[in-house]
Design an enzyme around this catalytic site. Structure first.
Site, PDB file in Angstrom:
ATOM      1  N   CYS A 173       0.950  -1.258   0.178  1.00 16.16           N
ATOM      2  CA  CYS A 173       0.640   0.417  -0.457  1.00 16.16           C
ATOM      3  C   CYS A 173       0.594   1.483   0.138  1.00 16.16           C
ATOM      4  O   CYS A 173       2.323   1.570   0.539  1.00 16.16           O
ATOM      5  CB  CYS A 173      -0.642  -0.192   1.603  1.00 16.16           C
ATOM      6  SG  CYS A 173      -1.693  -1.341   0.873  1.00 16.16           S
ATOM      7  N   ARG A 176       3.763  -1.155  -5.041  1.00 16.06           N
ATOM      8  CA  ARG A 176       3.526  -0.954  -3.505  1.00 16.06           C
ATOM      9  C   ARG A 176       1.965  -1.764  -3.814  1.00 16.06           C
ATOM     10  O   ARG A 176       2.197  -2.215  -2.718  1.00 16.06           O
ATOM     11  CB  ARG A 176       3.541   0.287  -2.386  1.00 16.06           C
ATOM     12  CG  ARG A 176       5.168   0.996  -2.607  1.00 16.06           C
ATOM     13  CD  ARG A 176       5.255   1.644  -1.265  1.00 16.06           C
ATOM     14  NE  ARG A 176       4.770   1.532   0.153  1.00 16.06           N
ATOM     15  CZ  ARG A 176       5.948   1.358   0.828  1.00 16.06           C
ATOM     16  NH1 ARG A 176       6.709   1.876   1.119  1.00 16.06           N
ATOM     17  NH2 ARG A 176       5.851   0.590   1.939  1.00 16.06           N
ATOM     18  N   TRP A 182      -2.676  -3.130  -1.593  1.00 16.92           N
ATOM     19  CA  TRP A 182      -2.860  -3.635  -1.715  1.00 16.92           C
ATOM     20  C   TRP A 182      -3.464  -4.285  -0.928  1.00 16.92           C
ATOM     21  O   TRP A 182      -3.359  -4.487   0.470  1.00 16.92           O
ATOM     22  CB  TRP A 182      -1.331  -4.410  -1.297  1.00 16.92           C
ATOM     23  CG  TRP A 182      -0.919  -5.615  -1.795  1.00 16.92           C
ATOM     24  CD1 TRP A 182      -0.820  -6.673  -2.911  1.00 16.92           C
ATOM     25  CD2 TRP A 182      -0.419  -6.930  -0.785  1.00 16.92           C
ATOM     26  NE1 TRP A 182      -0.427  -7.484  -2.666  1.00 16.92           N
ATOM     27  CE2 TRP A 182      -0.003  -8.425  -1.405  1.00 16.92           C
ATOM     28  CE3 TRP A 182      -0.997  -6.907   0.622  1.00 16.92           C
ATOM     29  CZ2 TRP A 182      -0.367  -9.223  -0.651  1.00 16.92           C
ATOM     30  CZ3 TRP A 182      -1.283  -8.176   1.366  1.00 16.92           C
ATOM     31  CH2 TRP A 182      -0.936  -9.184   0.411  1.00 16.92           C
ATOM     32  N   ASN A 225      -1.927   2.216   5.624  1.00 17.29           N
ATOM     33  CA  ASN A 225      -1.067   0.789   5.749  1.00 17.29           C
ATOM     34  C   ASN A 225      -0.873  -0.261   6.900  1.00 17.29           C
ATOM     35  O   ASN A 225      -1.110   0.505   7.846  1.00 17.29           O
ATOM     36  CB  ASN A 225       0.154   1.535   5.504  1.00 17.29           C
ATOM     37  CG  ASN A 225      -0.200   1.382   3.870  1.00 17.29           C
ATOM     38  OD1 ASN A 225      -1.047   2.061   2.975  1.00 17.29           O
ATOM     39  ND2 ASN A 225       1.354   2.206   3.650  1.00 17.29           N
ATOM     40  N   GLY A 226      -1.424  -0.949   6.521  1.00 17.33           N
ATOM     41  CA  GLY A 226      -0.912  -1.803   7.704  1.00 17.33           C
ATOM     42  C   GLY A 226      -2.083  -2.498   7.871  1.00 17.33           C
ATOM     43  O   GLY A 226      -2.897  -3.163   7.179  1.00 17.33           O
ATOM     44  N   GLU A 237      16.590 -18.432  -6.931  1.00 18.99           N
ATOM     45  CA  GLU A 237      16.583 -17.099  -7.216  1.00 18.99           C
ATOM     46  C   GLU A 237      15.852 -16.866  -8.653  1.00 18.99           C
ATOM     47  O   GLU A 237      14.971 -16.322  -8.977  1.00 18.99           O
ATOM     48  CB  GLU A 237      17.413 -15.996  -7.013  1.00 18.99           C
ATOM     49  CG  GLU A 237      17.568 -14.483  -7.548  1.00 18.99           C
ATOM     50  CD  GLU A 237      16.236 -13.945  -6.853  1.00 18.99           C
ATOM     51  OE1 GLU A 237      15.914 -14.536  -5.936  1.00 18.99           O
ATOM     52  OE2 GLU A 237      15.825 -13.100  -7.299  1.00 18.99           O
ATOM     53  N   LYS A 271      12.107 -15.935  -9.909  1.00 15.00           N
ATOM     54  CA  LYS A 271      11.893 -14.823 -11.095  1.00 15.00           C
ATOM     55  C   LYS A 271      10.659 -14.571 -11.497  1.00 15.00           C
ATOM     56  O   LYS A 271       9.943 -13.977 -12.691  1.00 15.00           O
ATOM     57  CB  LYS A 271      13.208 -14.503 -11.761  1.00 15.00           C
ATOM     58  CG  LYS A 271      14.093 -13.742 -10.653  1.00 15.00           C
ATOM     59  CD  LYS A 271      14.270 -11.831 -10.564  1.00 15.00           C
ATOM     60  CE  LYS A 271      13.236 -12.328  -9.289  1.00 15.00           C
ATOM     61  NZ  LYS A 271      13.859 -11.553  -8.187  1.00 15.00           N
ATOM     62  N   GLU A 305       7.207 -15.291 -10.769  1.00 15.60           N
ATOM     63  CA  GLU A 305       6.235 -14.193 -10.106  1.00 15.60           C
ATOM     64  C   GLU A 305       6.186 -13.420 -11.274  1.00 15.60           C
ATOM     65  O   GLU A 305       5.455 -12.299 -10.294  1.00 15.60           O
ATOM     66  CB  GLU A 305       7.541 -12.912  -8.992  1.00 15.60           C
ATOM     67  CG  GLU A 305       8.571 -13.100  -9.056  1.00 15.60           C
ATOM     68  CD  GLU A 305       9.331 -12.132  -8.453  1.00 15.60           C
ATOM     69  OE1 GLU A 305       8.840 -11.571  -7.449  1.00 15.60           O
ATOM     70  OE2 GLU A 305      11.113 -11.675  -8.580  1.00 15.60           O
ATOM     71  N   HIS A 338      16.699 -37.788  -6.341  1.00 19.31           N
ATOM     72  CA  HIS A 338      15.648 -38.338  -5.064  1.00 19.31           C
ATOM     73  C   HIS A 338      14.930 -37.852  -5.043  1.00 19.31           C
ATOM     74  O   HIS A 338      13.780 -37.785  -3.683  1.00 19.31           O
ATOM     75  CB  HIS A 338      16.445 -37.328  -3.287  1.00 19.31           C
ATOM     76  CG  HIS A 338      18.481 -38.111  -3.970  1.00 19.31           C
ATOM     77  ND1 HIS A 338      18.708 -38.888  -3.302  1.00 19.31           N
ATOM     78  CD2 HIS A 338      19.060 -37.328  -4.048  1.00 19.31           C
ATOM     79  CE1 HIS A 338      20.051 -39.198  -2.823  1.00 19.31           C
ATOM     80  NE2 HIS A 338      20.200 -37.727  -3.678  1.00 19.31           N
ATOM     81  N   LYS A 391       5.645  -4.187  -3.854  1.00 15.92           N
ATOM     82  CA  LYS A 391       6.952  -4.191  -3.735  1.00 15.92           C
ATOM     83  C   LYS A 391       7.327  -4.399  -2.203  1.00 15.92           C
ATOM     84  O   LYS A 391       8.351  -5.538  -2.407  1.00 15.92           O
ATOM     85  CB  LYS A 391       6.742  -3.316  -4.025  1.00 15.92           C
ATOM     86  CG  LYS A 391       9.060  -2.915  -4.386  1.00 15.92           C
ATOM     87  CD  LYS A 391       9.308  -3.250  -4.958  1.00 15.92           C
ATOM     88  CE  LYS A 391      11.040  -3.115  -5.243  1.00 15.92           C
ATOM     89  NZ  LYS A 391      11.839  -4.231  -5.367  1.00 15.92           N
TER      90      LYS A 391
HETATM   91  C1  F6R Z   1      11.272 -10.938  -5.675  1.00 15.58           C
HETATM   92  C2  F6R Z   1      11.315 -10.028  -4.698  1.00 15.58           C
HETATM   93  C3  F6R Z   1      10.777 -10.623  -2.314  1.00 15.58           C
HETATM   94  C4  F6R Z   1      12.010  -9.091  -1.972  1.00 15.58           C
HETATM   95  C5  F6R Z   1      11.025  -9.748  -0.062  1.00 15.58           C
HETATM   96  C6  F6R Z   1      11.445  -9.309   0.199  1.00 15.58           C
HETATM   97  O1  F6R Z   1      11.360 -10.184  -6.353  1.00 15.58           O
HETATM   98  O2  F6R Z   1      11.532  -9.314  -5.009  1.00 15.58           O
HETATM   99  O3  F6R Z   1      11.069 -11.925  -2.642  1.00 15.58           O
HETATM  100  O4  F6R Z   1      13.097  -9.599  -2.396  1.00 15.58           O
HETATM  101  O5  F6R Z   1      10.036  -9.222  -0.066  1.00 15.58           O
HETATM  102  O6  F6R Z   1      11.542  -7.444   0.346  1.00 15.58           O
HETATM  103  P1  F6R Z   1      13.059  -7.144   1.196  1.00 15.58           P
HETATM  104  O7  F6R Z   1      14.139  -6.924   0.931  1.00 15.58           O
HETATM  105  O8  F6R Z   1      11.917  -5.644   1.092  1.00 15.58           O
HETATM  106  O9  F6R Z   1      13.099  -7.229   2.362  1.00 15.58           O
END
Ligand code: F6R
Length: 614
Positions: A2, A27, A74, A100-101, A487, A491, A494, A510, A609
């Site tokens: 948010c 966000r 969000w 937010n929250g 990772e 990527k 998501e 396994h 984000k």
């Molecule tokens: C994936 C991604 C998330 C963040 C996770 C932690 O691309 O961005 O998995 O890595 O939400 O976020 P931060 O680093 O801001 O604590």
């Protein structure tokens, strides 16, 4: 999670708020709204959907005023609908709030208020908060600071987290803000103030900011501001300068922020290493750790906590630190670490890794270890973020703003920090000076090697397009390249919504190998390192089962080229630095698949984000 933006000043605020919301949209982007103090009344416009939908609504039904608040959501409580979008009004219809929250005891407060005749129009916890503050406001006698007093009286009744901004029709020029667990930043402009969850929305107007702490209240009124605590104590907090300007948060000529940020990695890697390569001692300089060499030598265990991509960086860090410093390292999900009763002692050093510095679980895990008397160091990107401020020291990534929801440049910067850390800890133990120098040379060469990989962008796109129709994919790697596989899989998941999984290469036997078929391709990370031959055997095992293989390998590696169906090319470097190179083609691979599938790369479905709720 948010975004909030408020404005009080001399300018017409509608366009300014809409423009700011666009910068915050990463966000949260399932619904949006704003409200302006418009003459004697309050005008609210809100709807489900993106900021564009809100802009259309405002275009069709304009609002005016130079005091206002806005929000991009969000969803936590209640689906993304017009009614659940913020701002929410209180019972009088004169007080508006954005939040937010999560208000954890909202059902209890809602029932109490309902018994007094309050009627609610949404399913949200946030509307309950607006009504609660309104209830307190109505009880107070008229006074200049009545809105502030109402917020101060209401908040002790709230369990949970909040970053809030509130306006009232009878208080033109005023905004009250408060935070607990959700970030809030005050922007100080010329004869105007802004209040936001994120500096990204402020930098177009000012770079002078004050970061609020938990339990702070800010009252913007009469062309000035006042910071107080919930207990009425005056707070004097430093005005800080944001390091970057609004240019840095623009997409420029790139089709997406994610692509821009992938291409920024030569520069972000330069930035994270600037001033930190200690050639004289063949070591690293990390002054922000606030620890003497003696204290660093006394550490006998490291714990790393983080979420998502940052966790994967920590997992790479585990291999790097163990290799260089021979220190045992444990990595845990912050969401697990915060509730776990892990044996920790004063010789354990804890690192919390977070791009945003606001992730709720990471912050909570950090506070938990600090409560037990341990030192917690942060590896953060956002300067002034809560983790950066509350940690006992740490390392800034200096990667610049990361707007694309999928983390890219922050990941490589985090891994670079772990390489520096491993080098520093290693040189304080038994790593030799020549070995340290080799690592410094490899780190220094990284930016130009990443640029080399970026030149293969078109070739990587061609490979990606070949596999875009897959419904599943497997990522394999060994040692530090196993988390690189994780990772790569994250990527892909998501941003393309293709199911992907990762495991250490040898683990396939396994169980996982049962999945392999011509329709289930595997990406194997195959540098010519100490486990190269082992990876080749795993590659053959997949080929023997008619699986298609995409290998991350050196472009001149004829052996891999003869076995794999496709190559994602990477140059070679020291094994400590190699994971940073190996992830770049995987970022591009995921990006191009998502584009080929027509996905919304920068704002993938269901995500946001910065995850500031538990
Ligand atoms: C994936 C991604 C998330 C963040 C996770 C932690 O691309 O961005 O998995 O890595 O939400 O976020 P931060 O680093 O801001 O604590």
């Amino acid at each position: 999670m948010c975004g909030i933006l408020g404005y009080a000043g001399g300018r017409e605020a509608t366009d300014l708020l809409l423009e700011g919301l666009r910068r915050l949209e990463y966000r949260g982007y399932d619904s949006a709204g704003l409200c302006l103090l418009d003459g004697p009344g309050i005008a609210v416009r809100k709807c489900a959907g993106r900021i564009d939908s809100l802009a259309q609504l405002v275009g069709a039904s304009p609002v005016h005023g130079s005091t206002g608040i806005s929000h991009t959501r969000w969803a936590t409580h209640g689906e993304p609908t017009d009614a659940n979008a913020h701002p929410h009004l209180d019972r009088s219809g004169k007080l508006a709030l954005v939040h937010n929250g999560v208000v954890e005891n909202y059902l209890e407060i809602r029932a109490r208020l309902a018994s007094k005749g309050h009627a609610f129009l949404s399913q949200t916890d946030s509307e309950v908060l607006a009504h609660l503050i309104g209830e307190h406001y109505d009880r107070l006698p008229p006074s200049p600071d009545r809105l502030l007093a109402a917020v101060r009286d209401a908040l002790p009744e709230v369990t949970g987290t909040y970053g809030i901004a509130i306006v009232h029709a009878d208080h033109t020029g005023e905004i009250v803000g408060a935070r607990r667990g959700s970030p809030l930043v005050l922007g100080i402009g010329e004869n105007e103030f802004l209040l936001s969850s994120d500096v990204t929305a402020l930098v177009a107007h000012t770079r002078d900011v004050v970061y609020l702490n938990d339990h702070d209240l800010v009252w913007i009124a009469d062309g000035s501001y006042q910071l107080t605590s919930l207990t009425r104590a005056q707070i004097d907090r430093e005005v800080r300068k944001v390091e970057w300007d609004s240019e840095a948060a623009q997409r420029g000529d790139f089709a997406h922020f994610m692509l821009k940020e992938i291409f920024e990695q030569p520069a972000s890697l330069e930035n994270v290493m600037r001033g930190r390569l200690d050639w004289e001692n063949c070591s690293a300089r990390l002054g922000g750790l606030n620890m003497t060499p003696r204290e660093l030598r006394q550490i006998d265990r490291i714990m790393i906590v983080a979420c998502g991509t940052a966790l994967h960086a920590g997992m790479v860090g585990e291999y790097l630190i163990e290799e260089l410093a021979h220190l045992p390292v444990e990595v845990d999900f912050a969401s697990e670490a915060r509730y776990r009763n892990s044996p920790l002692d004063s010789r354990t050093l804890v690192f919390v890794v977070s791009q945003s510095g606001e992730t709720a679980d990471t912050l909570a895990a950090m506070r938990e270890v600090q409560r037990k008397g341990l030192r917690a160091l942060g590896i953060c990107n956002v300067v002034g973020s809560t983790i950066a401020r509350e940690s006992d020291g740490g390392v800034y990534m200096h990667a610049g703003p990361e707007i694309g929801v999928a983390a890219t440049k922050s990941f490589t910067s985090q891994v670079a920090v772990f390489a520096l850390l491993g080098l520093l800890l290693g040189r304080l133990r038994h790593l030799t000076a020549p070995a340290g120098r080799d690592i410094l040379e490899a780190l220094q060469a990284l930016p130009s090697q990443v640029s080399e990989i970026l030149k293969y962008n078109d070739a990587i796109r061609a490979v990606a397009e070949k596999y875009a129709a897959s419904s599943d994919m497997l990522f394999l790697g060994r040692q530090a390249n196993y988390p690189i596989g994780l990772e790569g899989a994250l990527k892909l998941k998501e941003i393309s919504y293709i199911h992907a999984d990762a495991c250490p290469s040898a683990e396939i036997k396994h169980g996982v190998i049962a999945l392999i078929s011509p329709d289930f391709p595997a990406v194997i990370i195959c540098p010519r390192d100490g486990v190269y031959e082992k990876n080749l055997s795993n590659l053959q095992e997949i080929k023997a089962r008619k699986g298609r293989v995409i290998a991350v390998a050196h472009p001149d590696d004829k052996t891999v080229a003869s076995m794999a169906d496709d190559i994602l090319p990477v140059p070679e470097t020291h094994p400590i630095a190699q994971p940073i190179l190996n992830v770049i083609p995987l970022q591009l691979f995921a990006y191009h698949i998502a584009v080929a599938l027509g996905r919304d790369v920068d704002k993938p479905r269901n995500l946001a984000k910065s995850v500031t709720v538990e």
